[in-house]
Design a protein around this motif. Sequence first.
Motif, PDB file in Angstrom:
ATOM      1  N   ALA A  53      11.589  -1.906   4.029  1.00 29.50           N
ATOM      2  CA  ALA A  53      10.747  -2.909   4.691  1.00 29.50           C
ATOM      3  C   ALA A  53       9.595  -2.232   5.434  1.00 29.50           C
ATOM      4  N   ARG A  54       9.886  -1.141   6.123  1.00 25.79           N
ATOM      5  CA  ARG A  54       8.832  -0.426   6.851  1.00 25.79           C
ATOM      6  C   ARG A  54       7.794   0.141   5.884  1.00 25.79           C
ATOM      7  N   LEU A  55       8.230   0.672   4.749  1.00 36.63           N
ATOM      8  CA  LEU A  55       7.295   1.194   3.760  1.00 36.63           C
ATOM      9  C   LEU A  55       6.439   0.076   3.167  1.00 36.63           C
ATOM     10  N   SER A  56       7.041  -1.069   2.923  1.00 41.51           N
ATOM     11  CA  SER A  56       6.282  -2.209   2.401  1.00 41.51           C
ATOM     12  C   SER A  56       5.232  -2.671   3.405  1.00 41.51           C
ATOM     13  N   ALA A  58       3.789  -0.786   5.667  1.00 46.50           N
ATOM     14  CA  ALA A  58       2.740   0.237   5.696  1.00 46.50           C
ATOM     15  C   ALA A  58       1.830   0.105   4.480  1.00 46.50           C
ATOM     16  N   GLN A  59       2.425  -0.136   3.325  1.00 45.04           N
ATOM     17  CA  GLN A  59       1.639  -0.262   2.095  1.00 45.04           C
ATOM     18  C   GLN A  59       0.699  -1.456   2.183  1.00 45.04           C
ATOM     19  N   ALA A  60       1.148  -2.529   2.800  1.00 44.62           N
ATOM     20  CA  ALA A  60       0.316  -3.718   2.918  1.00 44.62           C
ATOM     21  C   ALA A  60      -0.896  -3.465   3.811  1.00 44.62           C
ATOM     22  N   ARG A  61      -0.809  -2.499   4.704  1.00 47.76           N
ATOM     23  CA  ARG A  61      -1.918  -2.196   5.609  1.00 47.76           C
ATOM     24  C   ARG A  61      -2.922  -1.228   5.010  1.00 47.76           C
ATOM     25  N   ILE A  62      -2.552  -0.563   3.936  1.00 51.98           N
ATOM     26  CA  ILE A  62      -3.453   0.418   3.324  1.00 51.98           C
ATOM     27  C   ILE A  62      -4.556  -0.329   2.574  1.00 51.98           C
ATOM     28  N   THR A  76     -13.967  -2.803   1.293  1.00 51.16           N
ATOM     29  CA  THR A  76     -12.572  -2.431   1.112  1.00 51.16           C
ATOM     30  C   THR A  76     -11.819  -3.570   0.429  1.00 51.16           C
ATOM     31  N   SER A  77     -10.692  -3.228  -0.159  1.00 50.68           N
ATOM     32  CA  SER A  77      -9.820  -4.237  -0.727  1.00 50.68           C
ATOM     33  C   SER A  77      -8.378  -3.829  -0.457  1.00 50.68           C
ATOM     34  N   SER A  78      -7.473  -4.765  -0.540  1.00 44.85           N
ATOM     35  CA  SER A  78      -6.069  -4.461  -0.301  1.00 44.85           C
ATOM     36  C   SER A  78      -5.558  -3.497  -1.348  1.00 44.85           C
ATOM     37  N   PHE A  79      -4.634  -2.651  -0.934  1.00 48.13           N
ATOM     38  CA  PHE A  79      -4.004  -1.690  -1.841  1.00 48.13           C
ATOM     39  C   PHE A  79      -3.124  -2.434  -2.831  1.00 48.13           C
ATOM     40  N   ASP A  80      -3.219  -2.054  -4.092  1.00 45.22           N
ATOM     41  CA  ASP A  80      -2.360  -2.627  -5.123  1.00 45.22           C
ATOM     42  C   ASP A  80      -1.694  -1.490  -5.885  1.00 45.22           C
ATOM     43  N   ALA A  81      -0.399  -1.291  -5.611  1.00 46.25           N
ATOM     44  CA  ALA A  81       0.320  -0.177  -6.252  1.00 46.25           C
ATOM     45  C   ALA A  81       0.668  -0.484  -7.686  1.00 46.25           C
TER      46      ALA A  81
END
Length: 82
Positions: A53-56, A58-62, A76-81
């Motif tokens: 959950a914490r990693l998710s 963090a990823q959403a904030r990148i 900028t745009s939201s990170f999409d892994a």
Amino acid sequence: MEPAVADPTATSFETALARLEQIVRALEAGDSTLEDSLRLYSEGDTLRRFCEARLSEAQARIEQLQIDRQGQVTGTSSFDAG
């Protein structure tokens, strides 16, 4: 081995991950009783969910930088892994 983390949300990601790694090593060693193994597994599962959950979060904030053909940052745009 360190004591169980009673509430992973009251600890840091790094502390939770370190405890999870200890649990994995203990379970892999196979030296625990069945009851202790079940307790460790349950604690590990709770810590795994907390860390994921914490990693998710963090990823959403990148954000990714958008760069035009001249190499200039245009936004900028939201990170999409994916």
